[in-house]
Write a protein that holds these residues in place. Structure first.
Motif, short mmCIF file in Angstrom:
data_model
loop_
_atom_site.label_atom_id
_atom_site.label_comp_id
_atom_site.label_asym_id
_atom_site.label_seq_id
_atom_site.Cartn_x
_atom_site.Cartn_y
_atom_site.Cartn_z
N GLU A 117 0.09 -10.58 -20.27
CA GLU A 117 0.15 -9.29 -19.59
C GLU A 117 0.34 -9.43 -18.08
OE1 GLU A 117 -2.76 -8.67 -23.08
OE2 GLU A 117 -2.00 -10.28 -21.81
N ARG A 119 2.42 -11.06 -16.56
CA ARG A 119 3.85 -10.99 -16.20
C ARG A 119 4.21 -9.63 -15.61
NH1 ARG A 119 5.25 -13.46 -21.43
NH2 ARG A 119 6.05 -15.57 -21.11
N ASN A 120 3.54 -8.56 -16.06
CA ASN A 120 3.89 -7.20 -15.65
C ASN A 120 3.11 -6.72 -14.44
OD1 ASN A 120 5.64 -6.98 -17.92
ND2 ASN A 120 3.88 -6.51 -19.22
#
Length: 302
Positions: A117, A119-120
């Motif tokens: 998560e 990454r976002n």
């Protein structure tokens, strides 16, 4: 049960309070912007830093990571030999906050093991990708063997890998069990484990008053003498737990005055000395949980 998805009883309402000194809104906004600017500088500069020789690259990463923590208004205290930890080791720590990541990187730059998560996340997500983060698909139990193989390959290749084996954040008043999966990778790579303990502290209200009394009435606010260690308290303001929004955690950190991030470097554990991953996980967890662990008296403050 998926070992990448442990649960924690910590919540923002019960664990993320701050009863010490606070900063004014204007000062807090300045620190928030400064911290975000440091992160943005890391995102923009990362592709160029990766082109440098290993020694220079590691030095710059340490300076940048230290700068991120300081830019958000948090002092850094390192207990243990500075610069310790060879490449190809698995660094494991307890997990309290998003601050843990730059704090550990200021001492042990390496490839982080993180949930996918991230990454976002704004800014931090892009930086994690560029920095070679090993992402864990926590919802996919079948991805576990491949993740363990990737970590072992990174260790064999000489990369220092940083992991938080509790698998989730805790408020710092006692954490969870270290999952054994990441330690299997260390055994497969015949790597060395380097445990570290992270603690966030703030001067308690009564110690601040005492420090003013010792310093005399002429001392200006914000320049109190440092409180003795026994008069400090766990800093819930740093805790990033439960369903806490990142922006709310950032704001708590910059408004909490007198916040100190402490990282204690503990003795190494050769993976080959343990018969299995569960024993290795327990040894590392015990080392990190033991507040009275004896280390070299070397320590430095920033």
């Amino acid at each position: 049960m998926n070992p990448w998805l442990p649960t924690s009883p910590c919540t923002p309402l019960t664990c993320a309070g701050h009863d010490g000194r606070t900063r004014g809104r204007a000062a807090a906004v300045v620190l928030l912007l400064a911290g975000c600017a440091f992160i943005l500088a890391g995102v923009l500069g990362a592709p160029f830093v990766l082109l440098l020789a290993a020694v220079r690259r590691e030095r710059l990463i340490r300076l940048w990571a230290y700068g991120v923590v300081r830019a958000f208004g948090v002092r850094v205290r390192v207990i243990g030999p500075p610069g310790a930890g060879a490449p190809g080791t698995l660094v494991v720590a307890n997990h309290i906050s998003w601050l843990d990541i730059p704090l550990v990187a200021a001492v042990f730059p390496g490839r982080m093991l993180a949930k996918s998560e991230i990454r976002n996340w704004p800014l931090l997500g892009r930086l994690a990708v560029v920095g070679g983060t090993l992402f864990v698909e926590r919802e996919r139990f079948r991805a576990l063997p491949a993740t363990v193989r990737d970590i072992a390959a990174a260790l064999r290749g000489g990369s220092r890998v940083v992991a938080f084996p509790e698998g989730t954040t805790w408020c710092g008043r006692g954490g969870g069990r270290f999952g054994p999966a990441v330690f299997q990778a260390a055994i497969d790579a015949n790597a060395t484990i380097h445990p570290v303990r992270i603690t966030y502290r703030t001067a308690s209200p009564r110690s601040t008053v005492a420090a003013r009394a010792v310093g005399g009435g002429g001392r200006s606010p914000g320049h109190e003498r440092a409180a003795p260690a026994e008069h400090t308290a766990p800093a819930g303001a740093a805790a990033f737990v439960g369903d806490d929004p990142l922006i709310a955690s950032l704001w708590r950190v910059v408004t909490a005055a007198g916040l100190t991030a402490e990282i204690r470097v503990l003795p190494q554990i050769p993976a080959g000395d343990c018969p299995d991953r569960r024993t290795l996980a327990r040894l590392a967890q015990t080392a990190v949980a033991n507040d009275s662990a004896k280390r070299s008296p070397e320590s430095f403050h920033h």
